[in-house]
Motif scaffolding. Sequence first.
Motif, mmCIF file in Angstrom:
data_model
loop_
_atom_site.group_PDB
_atom_site.id
_atom_site.type_symbol
_atom_site.label_atom_id
_atom_site.label_comp_id
_atom_site.label_asym_id
_atom_site.label_seq_id
_atom_site.Cartn_x
_atom_site.Cartn_y
_atom_site.Cartn_z
ATOM 1 N N PHE A 86 0.832 -1.189 0.000
ATOM 2 C CA PHE A 86 0.000 0.000 0.000
ATOM 3 C C PHE A 86 0.875 1.250 0.000
ATOM 4 O O PHE A 86 1.906 1.295 0.674
ATOM 5 C CB PHE A 86 -0.906 0.012 1.231
ATOM 6 C CG PHE A 86 -1.893 -1.130 1.256
ATOM 7 C CD1 PHE A 86 -3.107 -1.017 0.621
ATOM 8 C CD2 PHE A 86 -1.587 -2.316 1.915
ATOM 9 C CE1 PHE A 86 -4.026 -2.063 0.636
ATOM 10 C CE2 PHE A 86 -2.491 -3.361 1.944
ATOM 11 C CZ PHE A 86 -3.713 -3.234 1.300
ATOM 12 N N SER A 87 0.455 2.266 -0.732
ATOM 13 C CA SER A 87 1.211 3.519 -0.772
ATOM 14 C C SER A 87 0.275 4.672 -1.094
ATOM 15 O O SER A 87 -0.814 4.470 -1.660
ATOM 16 C CB SER A 87 2.329 3.446 -1.826
ATOM 17 O OG SER A 87 1.776 3.298 -3.118
ATOM 18 N N LYS A 88 0.690 5.860 -0.735
ATOM 19 C CA LYS A 88 -0.085 7.041 -1.083
ATOM 20 C C LYS A 88 0.119 7.368 -2.560
ATOM 21 O O LYS A 88 1.189 7.135 -3.118
ATOM 22 C CB LYS A 88 0.321 8.223 -0.200
ATOM 23 C CG LYS A 88 -0.030 8.022 1.267
ATOM 24 C CD LYS A 88 0.309 9.251 2.109
ATOM 25 C CE LYS A 88 -0.099 9.040 3.565
ATOM 26 N NZ LYS A 88 0.188 10.231 4.414
ATOM 27 N N GLN A 97 -4.386 12.049 2.423
ATOM 28 C CA GLN A 97 -4.484 10.594 2.355
ATOM 29 C C GLN A 97 -4.069 9.994 3.692
ATOM 30 O O GLN A 97 -3.084 10.422 4.289
ATOM 31 C CB GLN A 97 -3.579 10.055 1.242
ATOM 32 C CG GLN A 97 -3.872 10.626 -0.137
ATOM 33 C CD GLN A 97 -2.871 10.135 -1.169
ATOM 34 O OE1 GLN A 97 -2.888 8.965 -1.555
ATOM 35 N NE2 GLN A 97 -1.994 11.027 -1.632
ATOM 36 N N GLY A 99 -2.480 6.971 5.697
ATOM 37 C CA GLY A 99 -1.557 5.889 5.408
ATOM 38 C C GLY A 99 -1.497 4.847 6.496
ATOM 39 O O GLY A 99 -2.436 4.682 7.296
ATOM 40 N N ASN A 100 -0.366 4.158 6.579
ATOM 41 C CA ASN A 100 -0.218 3.016 7.468
ATOM 42 C C ASN A 100 -0.329 3.376 8.949
ATOM 43 O O ASN A 100 -0.598 2.507 9.781
ATOM 44 C CB ASN A 100 1.136 2.343 7.216
ATOM 45 C CG ASN A 100 1.270 1.040 7.950
ATOM 46 O OD1 ASN A 100 0.426 0.166 7.824
ATOM 47 N ND2 ASN A 100 2.327 0.905 8.736
ATOM 48 N N TYR A 103 -3.389 1.892 10.677
ATOM 49 C CA TYR A 103 -3.752 0.481 10.639
ATOM 50 C C TYR A 103 -2.868 -0.443 11.468
ATOM 51 O O TYR A 103 -3.176 -1.631 11.598
ATOM 52 C CB TYR A 103 -3.727 -0.003 9.182
ATOM 53 C CG TYR A 103 -4.690 0.757 8.303
ATOM 54 C CD1 TYR A 103 -6.029 0.394 8.230
ATOM 55 C CD2 TYR A 103 -4.265 1.856 7.558
ATOM 56 C CE1 TYR A 103 -6.916 1.095 7.428
ATOM 57 C CE2 TYR A 103 -5.145 2.563 6.755
ATOM 58 C CZ TYR A 103 -6.470 2.179 6.690
ATOM 59 O OH TYR A 103 -7.335 2.877 5.903
ATOM 60 N N ARG A 110 -6.924 -2.693 5.888
ATOM 61 C CA ARG A 110 -6.884 -1.738 4.785
ATOM 62 C C ARG A 110 -7.846 -2.261 3.727
ATOM 63 O O ARG A 110 -7.514 -3.114 2.922
ATOM 64 C CB ARG A 110 -5.462 -1.627 4.217
ATOM 65 C CG ARG A 110 -4.426 -1.172 5.247
ATOM 66 C CD ARG A 110 -3.027 -1.449 4.715
ATOM 67 N NE ARG A 110 -1.997 -1.132 5.690
ATOM 68 C CZ ARG A 110 -1.609 -1.948 6.673
ATOM 69 N NH1 ARG A 110 -2.172 -3.139 6.809
ATOM 70 N NH2 ARG A 110 -0.665 -1.577 7.513
ATOM 71 N N TYR A 137 -3.592 4.278 -1.320
ATOM 72 C CA TYR A 137 -4.410 4.546 -0.141
ATOM 73 C C TYR A 137 -5.659 5.349 -0.464
ATOM 74 O O TYR A 137 -6.620 5.347 0.318
ATOM 75 C CB TYR A 137 -3.585 5.263 0.929
ATOM 76 C CG TYR A 137 -2.849 4.318 1.845
ATOM 77 C CD1 TYR A 137 -3.538 3.460 2.690
ATOM 78 C CD2 TYR A 137 -1.453 4.271 1.870
ATOM 79 C CE1 TYR A 137 -2.868 2.588 3.536
ATOM 80 C CE2 TYR A 137 -0.772 3.404 2.709
ATOM 81 C CZ TYR A 137 -1.484 2.567 3.543
ATOM 82 O OH TYR A 137 -0.827 1.686 4.375
ATOM 83 N N SER A 138 -5.693 6.007 -1.604
ATOM 84 C CA SER A 138 -6.910 6.715 -2.007
ATOM 85 C C SER A 138 -8.066 5.749 -2.258
ATOM 86 O O SER A 138 -9.236 6.161 -2.206
ATOM 87 C CB SER A 138 -6.642 7.553 -3.259
ATOM 88 O OG SER A 138 -6.028 6.767 -4.264
ATOM 89 N N ILE A 140 -8.462 3.040 -0.337
ATOM 90 C CA ILE A 140 -8.487 2.248 0.888
ATOM 91 C C ILE A 140 -9.251 2.991 1.976
ATOM 92 O O ILE A 140 -9.144 4.207 2.120
ATOM 93 C CB ILE A 140 -7.042 1.962 1.369
ATOM 94 C CG1 ILE A 140 -6.254 1.233 0.270
ATOM 95 C CG2 ILE A 140 -7.048 1.160 2.664
ATOM 96 C CD1 ILE A 140 -6.855 -0.082 -0.170
ATOM 97 N N THR A 141 -10.020 2.246 2.760
ATOM 98 C CA THR A 141 -10.671 2.787 3.954
ATOM 99 C C THR A 141 -10.538 1.771 5.075
ATOM 100 O O THR A 141 -10.342 0.579 4.834
ATOM 101 C CB THR A 141 -12.162 3.081 3.715
ATOM 102 O OG1 THR A 141 -12.782 1.926 3.142
ATOM 103 C CG2 THR A 141 -12.356 4.280 2.808
#
Length: 281
Positions: A86-88, A97, A99-100, A103, A110, A137-138, A140-141
């Motif tokens: 996962f990345s921005k 955004q 990020g990690n 989580y 994620r 990450y856009s 991801i929620t």
Amino acid sequence: MPSNNLEPQESIQRRGYVADFLGTCVQPPSLEPDIQSDAVLWEGKEFIPYTHFSLSMSKSRHFARWVAWNIDGDGMKLISRAGLSFSKDPRLPAEFQVGNELYSGNRLDRGHLARRADLLWGELPEAQQANRDSFFYSNITPQMDDFNQSSQNGIWGRLEDALYEDVDVENLRVNVIAGPVFRTDDRMYRGVALPSEYWKMLVFQDQGVLKARVFLLTQDLDQLRAILALDEFRVYQITLSELQERTQLLFPPVLDLACAMPAMRVFSERQPLESADDITW
């Protein structure tokens, strides 16, 4: 055998969600005037394109308000997620955004809004790029692990599959639009307001008739602190007007008729879906 997806980044143009994918133009939603200034703009536009999907980001909530994607069930590829992380999205301001940092050390997953498996179609390089794009990450929620993980076999994770099983979908093509519900009373966690509800709309052609069905998932975020939970989420079938009231999104008029449903009880009296057999297609 799964195909290898570890090649360098291709330079395939990201067309994003295709509105006329089903032969009938179905535009993604737009924002009500009161929240238009909250949109993160990319090249001056609210709609941010990826491979086979587009989305609109919220400045204030740092998540997508909606993600719209196309599924070509006849062109699917089997591609591994091995080696992806996962990345921005570097095209967007990082401060918008999450990020990690949200989580780690908890039960939050994620969760992909545009489901990874739905995007893996087309020519192999295109499908591989869609695979990678799904990990920004856009898209991801934060979602509780037991409804997001495919091993749970829940209704939410099987909505697209259930549609294909129960409906003669024309040309095996489906549009999906989904996102979180942003509420003023959403719980704050690590400085982030966590959505407690999610929605998903499936749009398809059935015997030449455009149809759309809308679903709402509620999750119990108090279970972040619990070891065992017996009733953490429920899935409901809802109307388009109920969705618009919850999200402040404006959907195109073509969906008014497509979403027409038999009379439904008021939401407070409605029962959650127990299985895919309870869905009215």
